[in-house]
Design an enzyme around this catalytic site. Structure first.
Site, mmCIF file in Angstrom:
data_model
loop_
_atom_site.group_PDB
_atom_site.id
_atom_site.type_symbol
_atom_site.label_atom_id
_atom_site.label_comp_id
_atom_site.label_asym_id
_atom_site.label_seq_id
_atom_site.Cartn_x
_atom_site.Cartn_y
_atom_site.Cartn_z
ATOM 1 N N ASP A 13 -9.665 20.157 94.724
ATOM 2 C CA ASP A 13 -8.422 20.557 95.392
ATOM 3 C C ASP A 13 -8.611 21.747 96.320
ATOM 4 O O ASP A 13 -7.717 22.582 96.474
ATOM 5 C CB ASP A 13 -7.325 20.865 94.347
ATOM 6 C CG ASP A 13 -7.108 19.687 93.405
ATOM 7 O OD1 ASP A 13 -7.210 18.555 93.880
ATOM 8 O OD2 ASP A 13 -6.836 19.921 92.205
ATOM 9 N N HIS A 41 -6.125 13.686 97.737
ATOM 10 C CA HIS A 41 -6.417 14.401 98.982
ATOM 11 C C HIS A 41 -5.204 14.355 99.894
ATOM 12 O O HIS A 41 -4.677 13.278 100.181
ATOM 13 C CB HIS A 41 -7.612 13.759 99.697
ATOM 14 C CG HIS A 41 -8.898 13.894 98.934
ATOM 15 N ND1 HIS A 41 -10.107 13.444 99.403
ATOM 16 C CD2 HIS A 41 -9.162 14.439 97.720
ATOM 17 C CE1 HIS A 41 -11.048 13.707 98.519
ATOM 18 N NE2 HIS A 41 -10.500 14.310 97.475
#
Ligand code: GDP
Ligand code: IMO
Ligand code: MG
Length: 446
Positions: A13, A41
């Protein structure tokens, strides 16, 4: 360089999707090569955030071929949903540009059930995404995995494969109070054969496509998933994922040769976060530690970082643990991932965190086993000691936004932060993220 690998330097992340999408602008191929829909994503398209789990963010550019490579594991239901979502966004020429390797392995519902079972039986659960990632990779290792190509076989052939693959799994379910999870091969073969028919047009042998791009020196972007500390061999085993998400694994999972001309961009955040369990030396205390995870509860520094960074999982919506930038891990990532340049996202967010808390910390070394070290030690499960960070502390913060386009325009304190990071990570910081959009980047001429 013909290949640019976008790889995560911490626990995921870090903003890999955004940077991969930025690089995809003039790329011929963008590939996901490892992991599955444990990844989440975020890519901004026409001002909207697209949460992508399997399809590379490069799909938003009309010229890119987007490959889901042989090293990935695919949940067909999730992939079909994602295809549907992107079609609703009217992504141009979509059907001709998505290519799915027939060698990628299929995640079945029984893998998700096994993920749940393994987690429930563990004294120290990993905190997996429960997407069936680990059990699918272990079936692959045991040579009972079922591949995307198999979904295109006759339904009866697929049924035989499912029957063989689930003999031991069914015993496990029956013996562990999960009889309701015992697999019905007839029903499953029927459903997954139908998925295969829906995916057939995208399934292909990706090798000639990749070989052709390499021969022509076309630009290839690897959109890495997960990150250094989640790698199966080099991460915080067993608190990690089940694939090799370091650069070498990402190349392998995309049928890309190790001697290719490659540039590695290590993606990081100006603060760090981790979702799931496992060591996190620079973690700040937060309401999660108190068993409270309401987003409105804000008392500890970890909560402040989480709220300013919107640190809730793209995949599972779980609140992420948050803490400070760790140069020791970056320094180790430099060698193991071969990082040429760093991209530090969320420089805008760190400024706000600093303004709110009145300080910003940067971990520049660890105290570990009576010594001061500048790398991440690999024997912490043996010593039982989590390294203690030594911090440099900056007073205050800053306010910047995406209108800031050059390093020179940055506030002095933000420059000081970058200097400290470069000095102790030993990696040049070439990119600085100032917002979530693909172009919200300062690119330094280094
Ligand atoms: P990935 O898994 O590495 O692709 O990253 P995620 O998409 O899971 O999480 C990154 C989050 O940060 C997303 O919501 C992005 O839109 C956002 N983001 C990325 N870079 C920046 C940045 O520089 N500033 C801000 N404010 N947000 C960013
Ligand atoms: P992206 O690509 C953050 C974490 C899970 C868990 C561990 C194992 O978006 O950066 P798994 O389901 O893979 O068996 O879970 O790995 N994890 C991630 N954390 N970002 C990710 O991907 C992750 N993929 C897996 O939270 O701790
Ligand atoms: Mg993510």
């Amino acid at each position: 360089m013909s290949i640019t690998a976008i790889v995560g330097c911490k626990w995921g992340d870090e903003g890999k999707g955004k940077v991969a999408a930025y690089y995809a602008k003039d790329a011929k191929i963008v590939m996901r090569t490892t992991g599955g829909n444990n990844a989440g994503h975020t890519v901004i398209y026409n001002g909207k955030a697209l949460p992508l789990h399997l399809i590379p963010g490069g799909i938003t550019y009309p010229q890119t071929i987007c490959i889901i490579g042989p090293g990935t594991v695919i949940d067909p239901a999730v992939l079909l949903e994602e295809i549907q979502m992107l079609k609703e966004y009217n992504i141009p020429n979509f059907d001709n540009r998505l290519k799915i390797s027939g060698r990628a392995h299929v995640i079945f519902p029984y893998h998700k059930d096994l993920d749940e079972l393994h987690e429930n039986l563990k004294k120290h659960p990993v905190g997996t995404t429960k997407r069936g990632i680990g059990p699918t990779y272990s079936d692959k290792d045991n040579r009972i995995g079922i591949r995307i190509y198999d979904l295109l076989l006759e339904e009866s052939q697929l049924r035989e494969k499912i029957e063989e693959a689930t003999i031991l799994h069914n015993q496990n379910f029956a013996n562990n109070g999960m009889a309701h999870c015992v697999v019905d091969p007839v029903q499953l073969a029927h459903q997954y054969h139908l998925y295969g028919e829906q995916l057939r047009q995208y399934v292909t042998d990706i090798n000639p496509i990749v070989a052709n791009a390499l021969d022509n020196d076309d630009k290839i972007v690897i959109e890495g998933a997960q990150a250094f500390r989640l790698d199966l061999d080099h991460g915080d085993y067993p608190m990690c994922t089940s694939s090799n998400c370091v650069t070498a694994g990402s190349l392998c999972g995309g049928a890309l040769p190790p001697n290719a001309s490659i540039e590695v961009i290590g993606i990081d955040k100006a603060y760090n976060s981790r979702v799931g369990n496992g060591p996190f030396p620079t973690k700040e205390k937060s309401s999660i530690d108190m068993g409270i995870s309401s987003s409105s509860y804000q008392q500890f520094p970890g909560d402040v970082i989480r709220e300013f960074g919107h640190e809730y999982g793209t995949t599972t919506k779980r609140p992420r643990n948050c803490g400070w930038f760790d140069c020791c891990i970056s320094n180790s990532a430099k060698h193991i991932l071969g990082v040429n340049y760093m991209c530090i996202n969320h420089l805008d967010t760190l400024g706000l965190i600093g303004k709110n808390l009145g300080y910003i910390k940067i971990c520049t070394s660890y105290n570990y086993q009576g010594r001061v070290i500048d790398y991440y030690p690999d024997d912490i499960t043996l010593t039982g000691e989590i390294p203690t960070p030594n911090y440099e502390i900056l007073s205050g913060g800053w306010v910047i936004d995406s209108s800031c386009k050059s390093y020179d325009e940055l506030p002095e304190l933000a420059k000081k932060f970058i200097e400290i990071v470069e000095k102790h990570s030993h990696i040049p910081v070439k990119f600085l993220g100032t917002g979530p959009a693909n172009d919200d980047l300062i690119i330094r001429d280094i």
